[in-house]
Design an enzyme around this catalytic site. Structure first.
Site: not given
Lengths: 236, 597
Positions: B16, B19, B119, B240, B242, B252, B254-255, B286, B353, B398
């Site tokens: 991901g 990595g 955000f 968390q 979300h 999901l 998004t925020e 969050r 999340h 987070r």
């Protein structure tokens, strides 16, 4: 949505035990929360854990669960189960070697993607901050960068079936145009040279199967047309 | 069973964002590197990130890394280590600009710079007003980032082992890490990857919960492997939720939707966040928003026939804005909620999340464990980055857009540290112990021979339901205590899983059984750590730790300003201090304060 059962006909092949592939008839009872084909497959796997398929994000962005659904390529996670005529016939993506059940060997597909140099080429020393790009120039990348490499398009394309080693295929060509269209990329003529070949680009005959199946609503045929236009423009 | 052996300078597990970013560092330094990944790299879960990556570029509102650091420390409810947080916030501009140079298709401002949006929890001037800090590519930032990183790795000729699952960590008698054992899915063969350095970038384990935004592959493999190999897990009680997962589907939203002006409403249409966070409202942190939503639902102000969700409303935004900035969200809402958000609000609920805790590391990406007097002694040869690691920059909660930043910054720093350690001669290839593959082979042999066992499907379901019920958005002492007993029971059942499929070829039943071993370690760590922490902090909020003058919001700094460490062996807990000192002498520490938005 209530409990209901769905009939399937699924391509099965395990090289470890089967002499040849066969179609399995199987019915599954769904829970009310099962809405997509992928939910039904997970439910099926709870019943028979030998059924093999790839899956990950279950929301259409990772590109893992492409398969041939009632004769048309698509993503299991974006296909509403209740919209499908039964029995739901599932096969692996056509044109690629089958490893097991619905899992195909995608080596050739990725080889073609890699062959177009799918990365930005700009050998000028980068500035300290971002390279500037106008919103209009950035807009040119819309409809190109969103590809999820699921291979629905390339494996729906007869030209790719006949010449998977020579024809780049719609997914690879869409990526090629994504870099040709990027104002930050400086390898236009190298990229066009790479595609100037009777097979790599010109095997596309605009039959638009790719557009028909793309689960992200992208249009590889249009991108291929634009590459062809660039070829013509530089020839005159 | 014969076990093939391959040797590298470094082996990275996971492809991901973290990595791939680490791999670039190693490939460009000419290190012989293997990147192992369960899925083709662009299918990793970074692909699903939507709203953006934080960096104080200041492209549309004034900004600087000090403000970002303040927001992150406050967001963490002071559990984050301030040296790592300073490092991350100072590095943000560099790693985001690099990504742009790699070709990432960020949206643009009129002057051609990277587009930034507001955000949750991110502010100007130490909490005063929202700031545009989230660098975005529409609402597909993770996809654009993961593809750009993969593409750069194609250019750098990185060597990938695609559809290989790492099974267990290899350590020698001194505790040094020597690589991993791994299973090639296509053939069922097990190999040893022997290396001077091992970097874990395996992502989170959000699949321990029943309702999760996470992909099926998010099974905490690195975290599980580390736990089985004797590495403690840090702060695993902090998960968390979300605020905006699609009700019923978990997918999901998004925020960034609220960053673009979206509003949360209850059954009477009220913008309830005004009551809970008068200043930042819908853009509060969050954990705060998720609790507010849960309170609204619990107090009977939820929407729908069962009053079990609230609504995310963007019908007041111009359709052009939605099409341009939130096109993916519109697709998701139509696909998974059956509503077009241009015309109707989206039903949403708080959904698991992100894993704030993980494998303990320092800001260089080295894995650290208590040894003698040193609570943070590096484990030779072992590094970790991204969601599987705990640096700790997120602490107890987070902030949105800090996860993509985390994986870039610490993916890069872990790669840099490995290159330095190898080039300076500090890391040699140590001899493999004779039993290097035994742990992995024993797990596989047990699965092969298990009779009258438990179904992986059923045990997994029981684990997810237990976590959901006993360690959710709000936590209760009795439920947690019961949860510990239940999850240990589930863990016992998981030791007797049986699979029907015995094929060597692409055996996904075997893979899922092996993944469950990892999930169970994470679930145990979470429940046990949560039961023990008798305070409210960030995402961990207990009904018996209320807001008092001594304990603001239930946070008890006198007793609980410390990191949890959970050891799998003996199911025991230890603690270590939080680092309240920034990295550089000139940087002011962010002093403890009550958290309000």
């Amino acid at each position: 949505m209530t409990k209901r059962s769905v009939q399937f006909k699924i391509y099965r092949y395990d090289p470890d035990k089967d002499e040849k592939p066969y179609m399995q008839d199987i019915t599954v009872e769904l829970e009310p929360s099962d809405k997509k084909l992928l939910d039904a497959l997970v439910r099926l796997k709870g019943k028979d854990d030998s059924l093999s398929f790839r899956r990950s994000c279950r929301e259409g962005v990772c590109g893992s669960d492409a398969m041939n659904i009632n004769g048309k390529n698509g993503l299991a996670c974006l296909t509403a189960i209740d919209d499908l005529p039964q029995p739901v016939v599932l096969r692996p993506l056509p044109g690629l070697p089958v490893i097991r059940d619905l899992i195909v060997d995608m080596t050739q597909f990725f080889k073609q993607y890699h062959s177009i140099k799918p990365y930005l080429i700009n050998d000028n020393p980068p500035p300290e901050r971002e390279r500037l790009q106008s919103p209009e120039d950035r807009e040119e990348l819309n409809g190109l960068y969103e590809c999820i490499l699921c291979a629905c398009c390339s494996t729906a394309c007869p030209s790719f079936w006949w010449n998977p080693d020579k024809f780049v295929g719609p997914a690879g060509l869409l990526a090629a145009y994504r870099f040709l269209a990027d104002t930050r990329d400086e390898a236009t003529s190298e990229r066009l040279d790479n595609l100037e070949d009777p097979y790599r680009l010109f095997r596309c005959h605009s039959i638009m199967n790719c557009v028909d199946v793309c689960p992200k609503g992208l249009n590889p045929t249009r991108a291929i047309g634009k590459i062809k236009d660039m070829m013509v423009a530089r020839a005159v | 069973m014969t076990v093939a052996k391959r040797t590298f300078d470094a082996v990275i597990v996971g492809a991901g964002g973290a990595g791939l970013r680490a791999a670039l560092q190693l490939a460009e330094a000419g290190m012989k590197t293997a990147v192992l990944t369960k899925v083709f790299p662009t299918r990793s879960h970074t692909v699903a990130a939507q709203g953006g990556v934080a960096a104080s570029l200041g492209n549309s509102t004034e900004d600087n890394w000090h403000w970002h650091m303040y927001d992150t420390v406050k967001g963490s409810d002071w559990l984050g280590d301030q040296d790592a947080i300073e490092f991350m916030c100072r590095k943000a501009n560099e790693v985001v600009v690099e990504l742009e140079h790699y070709g990432m298709p960020f949206d643009r401002t009129d002057s051609g710079k990277i587009y930034q949006r507001p955000f949750g929890g991110h502010s100007q001037n130490y909490g005063q007003m929202p700031v545009s800090r989230s660098c975005a590519a529409a609402d597909r930032t993770g996809h654009a980032m993961l593809h750009a990183l993969y593409q750069r790795n194609v250019r750098a000729n990185t060597q990938f082992f695609v559809e290989w699952m790492a099974l267990d960590l290899i350590r020698d008698a001194d505790g040094h890490v020597l690589g991993v054992t791994a299973l090639e899915m296509e053939t069922g063969e097990v190999s040893i990857f022997h290396a001077k350095a091992t970097i874990f970038a395996t992502g989170g384990a959000g699949r321990i919960y029943h309702s999760s935004t996470n992909a099926f592959i998010n099974t905490g493999d690195g975290v599980g492997m580390a736990a089985r190999a004797g590495i403690p897990l840090e702060d695993m009680e902090f998960w968390q939720f979300h605020p905006t997962g699609v009700a019923g589907a978990g997918v999901l939203i998004t925020e960034g939707v609220r960053g673009e002006g979206g509003i949360l409403r209850n059954a009477s249409g009220e913008r309830f966040m005004e009551r809970y966070a008068p200043n930042l409202k819908d853009l509060a942190s969050r954990d705060v928003v998720s609790r507010a939503m849960t309170t609204e639902i619990n107090e009977g102000r939820g929407c729908g026939p069962d009053k079990d969700y609230v609504l995310l409303d963007i019908t007041h935004l111009a359709p052009e804005t939605i099409m341009k900035r939130l096109p993916g969200i519109r697709e998701i809402a139509i696909q998974f909620a059956g509503v077009d958000p241009i015309k109707e609000p989206i039903p949403v609920v708080p959904t698991c999340h992100y894993q704030m805790g993980g494998i303990p590391t320092n800001y260089k990406g080295q894995v650290v464990v208590p040894k003698g007097d040193d609570p943070n002694a590096p484990v030779v040869g072992f590094y970790a980055a991204g969601e599987c690691a705990c640096a700790s920059v997120h602490g107890a909660n987070r902030l949105g857009t800090n996860s993509l930043l985390d994986l870039l910054v610490f993916g890069k720093s872990s790669g840099e540290t490995v290159v330095e350690d190898i080039q300076s001669g500090n890391l040699a290839l140590r001899p493999l112990p004779a039993d290097a593959a035994d742990a992995a082979l024993a797990r596989i042999a047990r699965l092969e021979s298990q009779k009258n066992g438990e179904s992986v499907f059923d045990v997994g379901l029981e684990m997810r339901r237990t976590m959901q019920k006993h360690a959710g958005v709000f936590r209760f002492d009795a439920l947690l205590k019961e949860g510990v007993a239940k999850i240990l029971e589930v863990a016992e059942r998981a030791e007797r899983t049986e699979i029907g499929d015995k094929s060597k070829v692409w055996n996904t039943a075997r893979v899922e059984a092996l993944e469950l071993d990892n999930l169970i370690e994470v679930a145990k760590a979470t429940m046990v750590s949560a039961e023990a922490r008798k305070e409210s902090r960030g995402a961990h909020v207990r009904d018996d730790a209320p807001d008092t003058p001594e304990c603001p919001n239930g946070r008890n700094d006198k007793e609980w300003l410390k990191h949890t460490l959970w050891y799998s062996e003996g199911n025991r807990l230890a603690y270590k201090p939080v680092n309240l000192n920034p990295l550089n002498e000139g940087t002011e520490p962010i002093a403890l304060a009550k958290r309000t938005y």
